[in-house]
Design an enzyme around this catalytic site. Structure first.
Site, PDB file in Angstrom:
ATOM      1  N   SER A   1       0.801  -1.235   0.000  1.00 25.23           N
ATOM      2  CA  SER A   1       0.000   0.000   0.000  1.00 25.23           C
ATOM      3  C   SER A   1       0.827   1.276   0.000  1.00 25.23           C
ATOM      4  O   SER A   1       0.283   2.359  -0.236  1.00 25.23           O
ATOM      5  CB  SER A   1      -0.925   0.044   1.218  1.00 25.23           C
ATOM      6  OG  SER A   1      -1.960  -0.895   1.084  1.00 25.23           O
TER       7      SER A   1
ATOM      8  N   LYS B   1       0.531   3.346  -2.937  1.00 28.98           N
ATOM      9  CA  LYS B   1      -0.612   4.250  -3.145  1.00 28.98           C
ATOM     10  C   LYS B   1      -0.169   5.720  -3.183  1.00 28.98           C
ATOM     11  O   LYS B   1      -0.825   6.558  -3.803  1.00 28.98           O
ATOM     12  CB  LYS B   1      -1.663   4.053  -2.038  1.00 28.98           C
ATOM     13  CG  LYS B   1      -2.353   2.689  -2.097  1.00 28.98           C
ATOM     14  CD  LYS B   1      -3.212   2.415  -0.866  1.00 28.98           C
ATOM     15  CE  LYS B   1      -3.842   1.029  -0.919  1.00 28.98           C
ATOM     16  NZ  LYS B   1      -4.535   0.658   0.342  1.00 28.98           N
TER      17      LYS B   1
ATOM     18  N   TYR C   1      -3.907  -2.410 -10.235  1.00 30.19           N
ATOM     19  CA  TYR C   1      -3.725  -2.207  -8.800  1.00 30.19           C
ATOM     20  C   TYR C   1      -2.853  -3.310  -8.197  1.00 30.19           C
ATOM     21  O   TYR C   1      -1.947  -3.046  -7.400  1.00 30.19           O
ATOM     22  CB  TYR C   1      -5.100  -2.159  -8.130  1.00 30.19           C
ATOM     23  CG  TYR C   1      -5.071  -2.076  -6.630  1.00 30.19           C
ATOM     24  CD1 TYR C   1      -4.682  -0.906  -5.982  1.00 30.19           C
ATOM     25  CD2 TYR C   1      -5.438  -3.174  -5.852  1.00 30.19           C
ATOM     26  CE1 TYR C   1      -4.661  -0.834  -4.598  1.00 30.19           C
ATOM     27  CE2 TYR C   1      -5.423  -3.107  -4.470  1.00 30.19           C
ATOM     28  CZ  TYR C   1      -5.030  -1.943  -3.839  1.00 30.19           C
ATOM     29  OH  TYR C   1      -5.011  -1.874  -2.475  1.00 30.19           O
TER      30      TYR C   1
ATOM     31  N   TYR D   1      -4.896   3.555   7.898  1.00 25.31           N
ATOM     32  CA  TYR D   1      -6.255   3.020   8.069  1.00 25.31           C
ATOM     33  C   TYR D   1      -6.814   3.446   9.417  1.00 25.31           C
ATOM     34  O   TYR D   1      -6.734   4.620   9.756  1.00 25.31           O
ATOM     35  CB  TYR D   1      -6.237   1.486   7.915  1.00 25.31           C
ATOM     36  CG  TYR D   1      -5.470   1.050   6.707  1.00 25.31           C
ATOM     37  CD1 TYR D   1      -5.845   1.504   5.433  1.00 25.31           C
ATOM     38  CD2 TYR D   1      -4.355   0.233   6.803  1.00 25.31           C
ATOM     39  CE1 TYR D   1      -5.137   1.132   4.302  1.00 25.31           C
ATOM     40  CE2 TYR D   1      -3.642  -0.144   5.682  1.00 25.31           C
ATOM     41  CZ  TYR D   1      -4.038   0.321   4.438  1.00 25.31           C
ATOM     42  OH  TYR D   1      -3.319  -0.045   3.343  1.00 25.31           O
TER      43      TYR D   1
ATOM     44  N   VAL E   1       1.042  -3.756   4.014  1.00 24.69           N
ATOM     45  CA  VAL E   1       0.979  -5.052   4.709  1.00 24.69           C
ATOM     46  C   VAL E   1       2.226  -5.900   4.488  1.00 24.69           C
ATOM     47  O   VAL E   1       2.372  -6.949   5.105  1.00 24.69           O
ATOM     48  CB  VAL E   1      -0.256  -5.898   4.316  1.00 24.69           C
ATOM     49  CG1 VAL E   1      -1.522  -5.280   4.863  1.00 24.69           C
ATOM     50  CG2 VAL E   1      -0.331  -6.119   2.830  1.00 24.69           C
TER      51      VAL E   1
END
Lengths: 306, 306, 306, 306
Positions: free
Chosen positions: D63, D66, D190, D242, D260
């Site tokens: 992530s 991103k 993605y 998050y 992760v």
């Protein structure tokens, strides 16, 4: 009970409301339905039939097919099915995913879309690679005493094309291992099943076994067991109309299942089966005039479970 | 139907499950109930009564009182009541506040706590400053043909002392102007009503009007109208057991209402009224042995609506 | 940096937007505020002050007081406070109860109403029966170098009268034992604290310790520790504007705290403290013109943390 | 600042916690990571680099990618991107779908999975049929001054195979017309982006433009604008971890983004870029030892925004 007169009265009373609401327009094939249509059929355990309105016009039964899917899946899996799908009203809309996230991908009941996908998945698992549609069609035909039951391929193709919300539900459950088969196969089978089309006389006839403890009172064929009929009817009463199930029970007092095609099947255990169709929907996705017609039917006949 | 024998069979079958579950312990007064108690009473429209177990012991009827509150409020307000409380299953626990926030303080149905508070508020509004408890007690006594109906003041006081969750629900609705009266008054009336205590024979007797279209079949007094009974029973079926209402309909197939005191009242329209009591609760807050007993009753008698 | 000129430019640019939005009207006392008011004050670590607009008019600081409450409670309880209140953005409105139900009555952060009630509860627990208001006022006066800080008793009384939503939050938490004291006492203390009124120069002055690692740069008094200031500022950045905290961080890039009275306090660590006031609120309950003014301030001065 | 010594201290202090938590095991390729790994790299604006631990081992940045996707999409779409993705913390887990249903398929921010899928969709729309991976890789390589940046094809394939939850998110948004392209294409792009692998020195180097207002301080290439860097950093602070973003801001006080795979990138505007890696995750899906290391870094260096 003079059903002929009662249906005529209902037709006259409901006429001003036919055309109210809005036709389902999420797929082009459904959007073409004539909002001014209305049909209603009653068939009693002794096989007498009473019809009013456009009862020769077939319509897309859509979610009403979930009853037949559930009947079939319970025949295959029995009570094991309930490990993957609940039996409670959802308190949310037919296509909600919120509840799935809160409850580990287990749908609340077999009549919301997610639950019907699990039911379809169970049928596929028992078909050993064969197409499931013939099985459903065979059940519907047997239950209706051999009525003509078609599938509108345009509707099925349209559902598939515009099916991203259902696709999302299917993949969500797959990610929780609630589905056993490829979600795309489950969706295809589900879209085909939803595209079944029938007239109100054929639909009322196909529901007769639910009014007679599982046995077709005319052919004497056992379609399912007495115990399962009790349960299917109970589920129709508590969950058959999504987030207006309570209101339907309150106003009509009969087990029923609606579809976005504008059809509703209602059952009077021990007495008769009733099908109504009018494509104008209320905000909950059930036939507006159809619901009013069943409310009038319940009042006039006093055939109310409660 | 040989109810005497059926009740004896049920008592024997259920015995091993009496004592399972857990007694409600959120207030001290309820926590003292003997988990090994079990009682069941059936009374038919012709006034014949059948009892097994601890049927002389009064218990706290708790949420079962919501039926009587609703009957009273509908008598005062008629359909206007439905502007402030819904008729749909909630899909959540009995004391959930989530749904209230989503729906502007309007509770989903009159049998969740928030809904029962609105019903109580409606009764208060019609009492012009007088206490509401005598009204509820009068209704219960008339419906039960003059049975002894008490209020356990320790339970009422204890509910008030430990009532912060209900207090939160009441103030939440007040902030949306859903309640008309001072929340503390509404809570007091509600806690008193919940503390009514009765035996199973008295409770079954008090429910008889719901099995006979609103008229007490013995005294011939009209307790409420036929139409309202249809609706109260429909609500009991779809919403009477919080988030296991669907399961109860599925397994028992009768309108019923449970209370955390361990009692359940179930109605067989046109036939009889059934009360059962056993204080061990399942995870949804309904009597564990009581639910099993009603399931056995439904199976043995085939008195299932569906 | 020529703050004098920058403030004049901002005042001119923002003028057309003053009067947009809506004054808070949930209590009469706030509804009377003049929507055409606008004031902005900057005070730097060396004590220089720059003001524009209605900087002599005191206004109700409302939720901005939560900063001072948190500073006080951290002084009493230290890290223990975080066992009863979280440090995460809520993703919901300032008075939402949904999150509380999902998370056992523990509020997400000290700046939503429920969290501020826990903070107030902690202060009461350390007051041994004495009133908490003098403590808060003393802190605000010390932090502001002795500014006149009043409490508008009409606002406090009005909050109490119309405080059913907050009352609901308090009783909800009490039912989970998250509050230690009587909810009514917690609410009274909270409503008093919200009714503090100050001018923008006094408010900017009172925030200066947050720009200087906890020490008032003028009096050299340590108001709180360096570590706590880091954390209070971090919380202001992530949670200071309810469900538009992310947007404020995105557009302004400074820790800030808004109140429904139309005030916002923003901190530039190591540089200055900024107070702005204009009572017209956006849909999230923050000052519309005030937010625009701070965005312009951040752009013109390049005083943006990121 | 003696970064060399500080990193050595951190490595020693953190050692006992390396191996705590759990390696991501939702896909086999990630489950193989050695939980005992730990690496940390700091690079300052003048190009000095400090490393400790396993800094030669590439890991899956997941992530963290991103950030680069967002930088690229903002370059293509500018502020228009914000019509399809929000800027608020979500208050829910990284893969939650609840919020999407409540907010018409618009993800809360670009760092939850649904938001990153929208960002990827925007990139695809600007690629006119060409593969998006080379674009992302080119950006990462340029930002890192030409570092070796690979893609682990096994990880990408594994993500695709086990990607039903993300697939569900994508189809859900498609059903709301929030995605412009075929969800399967968006998911492929993605999954490829998530499978980028880098060492901590390369990752720290690639984040340097975020510490320098958008310009690589070594090559002087403008990677993005100053204004966009402010906003990307603000989003990292409020939404980068998050449902523990608030906690990270509270404890570390720096913009950061976790993956992760066990990596975290943290930015000190105007000073340096920090990358840390250790595959044992806490319950929120962020590196356990990595978070502790950054907390120690913030304390020891006092490089805390607040």
């Amino acid at each position: 009970m003079n059903f002929e007169e009662i249906l005529r009265e209902i037709e006259a009373e409901i006429k001003p409301h036919v055309g109210e609401g809005a036709v389902a327009d999420y797929i082009p094939a459904l959007a073409e339905a004539d909002i001014n249509s209305f049909a209603m059929s009653v068939i009693t355990l002794d096989g007498k039939r009473y019809d009013v309105g456009d009862c020769a016009t077939p319509f897309s039964i859509q979610s009403i097919s979930k009853i037949f899917g559930l009947t079939l899946a319970l025949g295959f899996e029995g009570a094991d099915l309930w490990e993957r799908v609940g039996r409670e009203p959802s308190g949310t809309a037919f296509n909600s995913i919120v509840q799935l996230e809160r409850e580990n991908g287990i749908p609340r009941n077999p009549f919301i879309n997610a639950g019907a996908l699990v039911v379809t998945d169970a049928i596929i698992s028992h078909c050993k690679g064969n197409d499931t549609l013939p099985l459903i069609l065979d059940l519907v035909r047997r239950a209706s005493g051999g009525a003509a039951v078609g599938v509108d391929q345009r509707v099925a193709a349209s559902e598939k094309e515009w099916g991203d919300r259902n696709r999302s539900l299917a993949y969500f459950m797959k990610s929780f291992d609630v589905l056993e088969n490829d979600p795309e196969n489950v969706l295809d089978a589900y879209f085909n099943q939803c595209a079944i089309e029938m007239t109100t006389p054929a639909l009322a006839r196909a529901g007769l076994f639910l009014a007679n403890d599982g046995v077709d009172p005319i052919t004497h064929e056992e379609i399912t067991t007495h115990a399962r009929v009790n349960r299917i009817n109970a589920l129709m009463l508590t969950c058959g109309h999504y987030d207006m199930s309570g209101d339907f029970a309150f106003r009509v007092g009969l087990p029923g299942k609606s579809g976005v095609g504008g059809g509703i099947l209602a059952i009077v255990p021990g007495a008769c089966s009733v099908a109504v169709w009018s494509p104008g929907l209320n905000t909950y996705g059930s036939s507006h005039a159809g619901t009013l017609a069943l409310e009038a039917f319940s009042e006039k006949t006093q055939l109310n479970l409660f």
